[in-house]
Motif scaffolding. Structure first.
Motif, mmCIF file in Angstrom:
data_model
loop_
_atom_site.group_PDB
_atom_site.id
_atom_site.type_symbol
_atom_site.label_atom_id
_atom_site.label_comp_id
_atom_site.label_asym_id
_atom_site.label_seq_id
_atom_site.Cartn_x
_atom_site.Cartn_y
_atom_site.Cartn_z
ATOM 1 N N PHE A 162 0.838 -1.204 0.000
ATOM 2 C CA PHE A 162 0.000 0.000 0.000
ATOM 3 C C PHE A 162 0.873 1.255 0.000
ATOM 4 O O PHE A 162 0.645 2.189 -0.774
ATOM 5 N N ALA A 163 1.887 1.277 0.856
ATOM 6 C CA ALA A 163 2.769 2.446 0.971
ATOM 7 C C ALA A 163 3.510 2.708 -0.342
ATOM 8 O O ALA A 163 3.748 3.864 -0.713
ATOM 9 N N SER A 164 3.860 1.634 -1.048
ATOM 10 C CA SER A 164 4.608 1.799 -2.301
ATOM 11 C C SER A 164 3.718 2.269 -3.453
ATOM 12 O O SER A 164 4.201 2.867 -4.407
ATOM 13 N N GLU A 165 2.411 1.998 -3.359
ATOM 14 C CA GLU A 165 1.500 2.323 -4.454
ATOM 15 C C GLU A 165 0.785 3.659 -4.260
ATOM 16 O O GLU A 165 0.351 4.281 -5.219
ATOM 17 N N ILE A 166 0.628 4.088 -3.007
ATOM 18 C CA ILE A 166 -0.096 5.330 -2.736
ATOM 19 C C ILE A 166 0.791 6.528 -3.056
ATOM 20 O O ILE A 166 1.995 6.516 -2.788
ATOM 21 N N LYS A 167 0.221 7.547 -3.644
ATOM 22 C CA LYS A 167 1.010 8.702 -4.084
ATOM 23 C C LYS A 167 1.279 9.688 -2.950
ATOM 24 O O LYS A 167 2.362 10.224 -2.824
ATOM 25 N N SER A 168 0.245 9.951 -2.156
ATOM 26 C CA SER A 168 0.385 10.957 -1.097
ATOM 27 C C SER A 168 0.488 10.288 0.269
ATOM 28 O O SER A 168 -0.069 9.214 0.482
ATOM 29 N N VAL A 169 1.194 10.924 1.179
ATOM 30 C CA VAL A 169 1.326 10.415 2.544
ATOM 31 C C VAL A 169 0.292 11.102 3.424
ATOM 32 O O VAL A 169 0.179 12.328 3.415
ATOM 33 N N LEU B 261 -8.931 1.258 8.114
ATOM 34 C CA LEU B 261 -8.651 0.539 6.871
ATOM 35 C C LEU B 261 -9.562 1.000 5.741
ATOM 36 O O LEU B 261 -9.124 1.126 4.590
ATOM 37 N N LEU B 262 -10.833 1.273 6.058
ATOM 38 C CA LEU B 262 -11.752 1.762 5.030
ATOM 39 C C LEU B 262 -11.323 3.125 4.509
ATOM 40 O O LEU B 262 -11.422 3.402 3.308
ATOM 41 N N TYR B 263 -10.836 3.975 5.414
ATOM 42 C CA TYR B 263 -10.344 5.285 5.002
ATOM 43 C C TYR B 263 -9.196 5.123 4.011
ATOM 44 O O TYR B 263 -9.152 5.787 2.964
ATOM 45 N N ASN B 264 -8.251 4.234 4.332
ATOM 46 C CA ASN B 264 -7.110 4.001 3.439
ATOM 47 C C ASN B 264 -7.553 3.408 2.102
ATOM 48 O O ASN B 264 -7.024 3.776 1.044
ATOM 49 N N GLU B 265 -8.518 2.502 2.162
ATOM 50 C CA GLU B 265 -9.028 1.901 0.921
ATOM 51 C C GLU B 265 -9.662 2.967 0.038
ATOM 52 O O GLU B 265 -9.391 3.039 -1.171
ATOM 53 N N ASN B 266 -10.503 3.810 0.627
ATOM 54 C CA ASN B 266 -11.168 4.863 -0.154
ATOM 55 C C ASN B 266 -10.157 5.850 -0.713
ATOM 56 O O ASN B 266 -10.294 6.327 -1.846
ATOM 57 N N ARG B 267 -9.139 6.165 0.075
ATOM 58 C CA ARG B 267 -8.088 7.085 -0.384
ATOM 59 C C ARG B 267 -7.365 6.508 -1.598
ATOM 60 O O ARG B 267 -7.081 7.211 -2.570
ATOM 61 N N TYR B 268 -7.069 5.211 -1.536
ATOM 62 C CA TYR B 268 -6.384 4.560 -2.655
ATOM 63 C C TYR B 268 -7.268 4.537 -3.903
ATOM 64 O O TYR B 268 -6.809 4.839 -5.014
ATOM 65 N N LEU B 269 -8.532 4.191 -3.722
ATOM 66 C CA LEU B 269 -9.453 4.118 -4.862
ATOM 67 C C LEU B 269 -9.649 5.486 -5.511
ATOM 68 O O LEU B 269 -9.765 5.588 -6.733
ATOM 69 N N GLU B 270 -9.680 6.535 -4.694
ATOM 70 C CA GLU B 270 -9.809 7.894 -5.232
ATOM 71 C C GLU B 270 -8.581 8.262 -6.071
ATOM 72 O O GLU B 270 -8.709 8.898 -7.115
ATOM 73 N N GLU B 271 -7.415 7.852 -5.604
ATOM 74 C CA GLU B 271 -6.188 8.131 -6.358
ATOM 75 C C GLU B 271 -6.205 7.445 -7.722
ATOM 76 O O GLU B 271 -5.685 7.979 -8.696
ATOM 77 N N GLN B 272 -6.791 6.253 -7.767
ATOM 78 C CA GLN B 272 -6.807 5.505 -9.024
ATOM 79 C C GLN B 272 -7.685 6.162 -10.080
ATOM 80 O O GLN B 272 -7.528 5.931 -11.276
ATOM 81 N N LYS B 273 -8.626 7.012 -9.635
ATOM 82 C CA LYS B 273 -9.523 7.704 -10.571
ATOM 83 C C LYS B 273 -8.853 8.897 -11.226
ATOM 84 O O LYS B 273 -9.304 9.375 -12.253
ATOM 85 N N GLU B 274 -7.814 9.406 -10.567
ATOM 86 C CA GLU B 274 -7.154 10.621 -11.052
ATOM 87 C C GLU B 274 -6.363 10.380 -12.328
ATOM 88 O O GLU B 274 -5.848 9.311 -12.555
#
Length: 229
Positions: free
Chosen positions: A177-184, A216-229
């Motif tokens: 997750f840390a390697s794939e997410i763009k923002s910290v 965990l849901l917050y992190n999941e939603n954050r990741y999914l939002e990034e994928q839409k960008e």
């Protein structure tokens, strides 16, 4: 008729006897084993055989050898570094989504168990890690390794041996997750971790489970939002 194990080498047999010795003596992670000379005497084999047996146990993440200090039970407790072959998965985005889903299924109940079963020393260790993370967040430093340690310690706090052995899955999930997410995310992580810790410390199993679930849901939603960008 040949008996199973008849073709094992002397070192392999000694390794199995060492595992039996570890079980019988209830050695835990970080505990020091007897010296090579003592093990040689106990097992009735030469020291070279003991050394070879110990190397086999090192390769299986059962023990670790510290030069000049001795042989200790590994924190990995015999679990492979990549037990499910995640490093070979080509589609990293799908792996990340799948790992988040598994974490959502596993970690909230683990947090509830931790609230029920953690000892005072377990909680002290968890708080120590939490404070280190909060300090790193305040300094806007990379806290991903400590984040893994925090979640691993919660699994240890559960005092469920199967859950504890799922720690590498949890750790790998956080690392991917840390390697794939763009923002910290700093502030929400601080709030979420503190809520999880407080619930475990206060023996509030339901609250611990909910806090982990929301985290965990917050992190999941954050990741999914990034994928839409």
């Amino acid at each position: 008729m040949e008996k199973q194990g008849e073709h094992k080498t002397l070192a392999e047999q000694a390794a199995e006897e060492l595992i039996d010795l570890i079980r019988r003596n209830s050695y835990g992670p970080g505990d020091k084993l007897p010296t090579e000379a003592e093990l040689s005497e106990r097992l009735g084999v030469g020291r070279n055989t003991v050394r070879e047996a110990l190397r086999l146990l090192v390769s299986r993440n059962i023990v670790t050898i510290r030069q000049g200090a001795g042989t200790f039970i590994s924190e990995k407790q015999g679990v492979a570094d990549d037990p499910f072959g995640f490093s070979m998965v080509e589609d990293r985005k799908k792996l990340n989504r799948d790992l988040i889903q598994v974490r959502v299924m596993l970690e909230p109940p683990i947090a509830a168990l931790a609230a029920q079963n953690a000892g005072s020393q377990d909680i002290e260790k968890l708080e120590e890690i939490l404070l280190e993370i909060e300090e790193m967040i305040e300094k806007r430093q990379d806290y991903s390794d400590k984040d893994i340690e925090f979640h691993q310690q919660i699994a240890i706090c559960s005092h469920n041996s199967v859950m504890s052995n799922l720690v590498p899955v949890i750790g790998k999930g956080i690392a991917v997750f840390a390697s794939e997410i763009k923002s910290v995310e700093y502030e929400q992580t601080r709030i979420s971790h503190r809520a999880i810790f407080n619930a475990i410390r206060d023996r509030q199993a339901v609250e611990a489970q909910q806090a982990m679930y929301f985290h965990l849901l917050y992190n999941e939603n954050r990741y999914l939002e990034e994928q839409k960008e």
